[in-house]
Design a protein around this motif. Sequence first.
Motif, PDB file in Angstrom:
ATOM      1  N   SER A 115      -9.841  -0.510   6.604  1.00 12.17           N
ATOM      2  CA  SER A 115     -10.283   0.813   6.170  1.00 12.17           C
ATOM      3  C   SER A 115     -11.686   1.116   6.681  1.00 12.17           C
ATOM      4  CB  SER A 115     -10.203   0.942   4.643  1.00 12.17           C
ATOM      5  OG  SER A 115     -10.845  -0.143   4.017  1.00 12.17           O
TER       6      SER A 115
ATOM      7  N   GLU B  35      -6.365   6.536  -1.123  1.00 15.13           N
ATOM      8  CA  GLU B  35      -7.760   6.819  -0.791  1.00 15.13           C
ATOM      9  C   GLU B  35      -8.454   5.531  -0.389  1.00 15.13           C
ATOM     10  OE1 GLU B  35      -9.378   8.277  -4.466  1.00 15.13           O
ATOM     11  OE2 GLU B  35      -9.296   6.294  -5.379  1.00 15.13           O
ATOM     12  N   ARG B  36      -9.565   5.700   0.274  1.00 11.21           N
ATOM     13  CA  ARG B  36     -10.351   4.519   0.640  1.00 11.21           C
ATOM     14  C   ARG B  36     -11.099   4.058  -0.593  1.00 11.21           C
ATOM     15  NH1 ARG B  36     -14.194   6.012   5.232  1.00 11.21           N
ATOM     16  NH2 ARG B  36     -14.287   3.809   5.769  1.00 11.21           N
ATOM     17  N   ARG B  37     -10.871   2.823  -0.992  1.00 14.25           N
ATOM     18  CA  ARG B  37     -11.636   2.290  -2.117  1.00 14.25           C
ATOM     19  C   ARG B  37     -12.702   1.361  -1.562  1.00 14.25           C
ATOM     20  NH1 ARG B  37      -6.459   1.743  -5.577  1.00 14.25           N
ATOM     21  NH2 ARG B  37      -5.900   3.295  -4.037  1.00 14.25           N
ATOM     22  N   LEU B  38     -13.816   1.938  -1.241  1.00 17.15           N
ATOM     23  CA  LEU B  38     -14.854   1.161  -0.556  1.00 17.15           C
ATOM     24  C   LEU B  38     -15.727   0.430  -1.566  1.00 17.15           C
ATOM     25  CD1 LEU B  38     -15.843   3.743   2.179  1.00 17.15           C
ATOM     26  CD2 LEU B  38     -14.191   1.877   2.292  1.00 17.15           C
TER      27      LEU B  38
ATOM     28  N   SER C 283     -14.502  -0.290   6.413  1.00 17.85           N
ATOM     29  CA  SER C 283     -15.583  -0.379   5.441  1.00 17.85           C
ATOM     30  C   SER C 283     -16.747  -1.171   6.025  1.00 17.85           C
ATOM     31  CB  SER C 283     -15.056  -1.058   4.175  1.00 17.85           C
ATOM     32  OG  SER C 283     -16.091  -1.753   3.513  1.00 17.85           O
TER      33      SER C 283
ATOM     34  N   PHE D 251      -3.564   2.787   6.452  1.00 21.12           N
ATOM     35  CA  PHE D 251      -4.611   3.380   5.611  1.00 21.12           C
ATOM     36  C   PHE D 251      -5.039   4.746   6.151  1.00 21.12           C
ATOM     37  CE2 PHE D 251      -6.389  -1.052   4.228  1.00 21.12           C
ATOM     38  CZ  PHE D 251      -5.220  -1.260   3.514  1.00 21.12           C
TER      39      PHE D 251
ATOM     40  N   CYS E 154      -7.940  -5.768   4.548  1.00 25.23           N
ATOM     41  CA  CYS E 154      -7.971  -4.423   3.932  1.00 25.23           C
ATOM     42  C   CYS E 154      -9.300  -3.715   4.207  1.00 25.23           C
ATOM     43  CB  CYS E 154      -7.733  -4.517   2.429  1.00 25.23           C
ATOM     44  SG  CYS E 154      -6.060  -5.060   2.035  1.00 25.23           S
TER      45      CYS E 154
ATOM     46  N   TYR F 195       0.823  -1.214   0.000  1.00 29.92           N
ATOM     47  CA  TYR F 195       0.000   0.000   0.000  1.00 29.92           C
ATOM     48  C   TYR F 195       0.856   1.262   0.000  1.00 29.92           C
ATOM     49  CZ  TYR F 195      -3.703   3.269   1.234  1.00 29.92           C
ATOM     50  OH  TYR F 195      -4.593   4.321   1.230  1.00 29.92           O
TER      51      TYR F 195
END
Lengths: 185, 152
Positions: A155, B78-81, A157, B60, A151, A37
């Motif tokens: 993040s 960037e956050r790739r959601l 999500s 991140f 991941c 990353y």
Amino acid sequence: MVTDPVLLQVAADLFPNGISRYAVGGLLVGLGTVLIYIGTGIPAGASTFLESTLSYVSDQSRFQRYVGSRDWRLVFTAGIVLGGLAFAATFQSGLVTSSLYEPGTTGRLYEVAGVTFWLTDVQPWRLFVGGVLVGIGTRIGKGCTSGHGVCGVGSASKTSLVGVLTFLTVAIGTAQIVAALGVSP
Amino acid sequence: MSDRHPLFKPLVFVGGIVFGFGLGFSHMARPEVVLNFLQFEDLGLPFVMFGAAIVSGIAFALLPRIRDAAPLTGDPYERRLKPFDRNVLVGGAVFGVGWGISGICPGAAYASLGVGNVTILWALGGMFLGAYLQGYWRSRSGTRDTVPAGAD
């Protein structure tokens, strides 16, 4: 500090192999993700490799979308295999030891050219049937334990959190049923 | 996603090695250990998944504050959601059944080959077959995803 013997007993029951090998291994998995990353901005996961590699042999539109990333995914996967081999040649072979690493007693060990390798006892039909479902599921569900679990959760999500909770719950239920049916290993 | 820097692939390779070594060290490359977790006989697995997620989560969160773009690709941090829809639940459930039967997931399966577990080729063959069946069906049905699934 006086350690509560009851607490120790509970820990020994729940974590028969300790927690350090899991925690250290997890940190390394995270570190591998972070290295990629930092350099590339890509939150790398392992399962898209299946589709990207299929684009070499199939012209289905679904796979052709991954033509652009198939080279580096192949490199990433080769790295993962080699990383496993590096582990086998060091800790698994006993060449390197650490109080943080608990060897474990599952499966069977065998030796080739001074390197201690390991074989699973889990039956081939379980691996194959499970593999097919994993292959289908991870592609429908947009990720696997690394894409969603590492991941995605990393993040924060919500999609990935829901994905992880779903497959964790279903996997626990499935494994319990399989065990209750007397399938072992 | 073409290579934008001569160090792009070497870095991905090194990252993969560390990733695979971690899967070996944590015994996630051993299906038995995963199955032991799912049967509540050894609860170590969450330390692997969440340990890794915490490490990646810190990166991140921090990197976008330090630099704008990655040096080897020029891609923004960037956050790739991924968008949430029913597929996340359906696919997660199918994945869960497969994981519960076999104790194997993609990354751990590659690492498993590295630790010498040639029997894992059954699982790898199954995964490719499953991904092919799904992709074939998805290509035929004509329902294209609106967002290309990034890097799972």
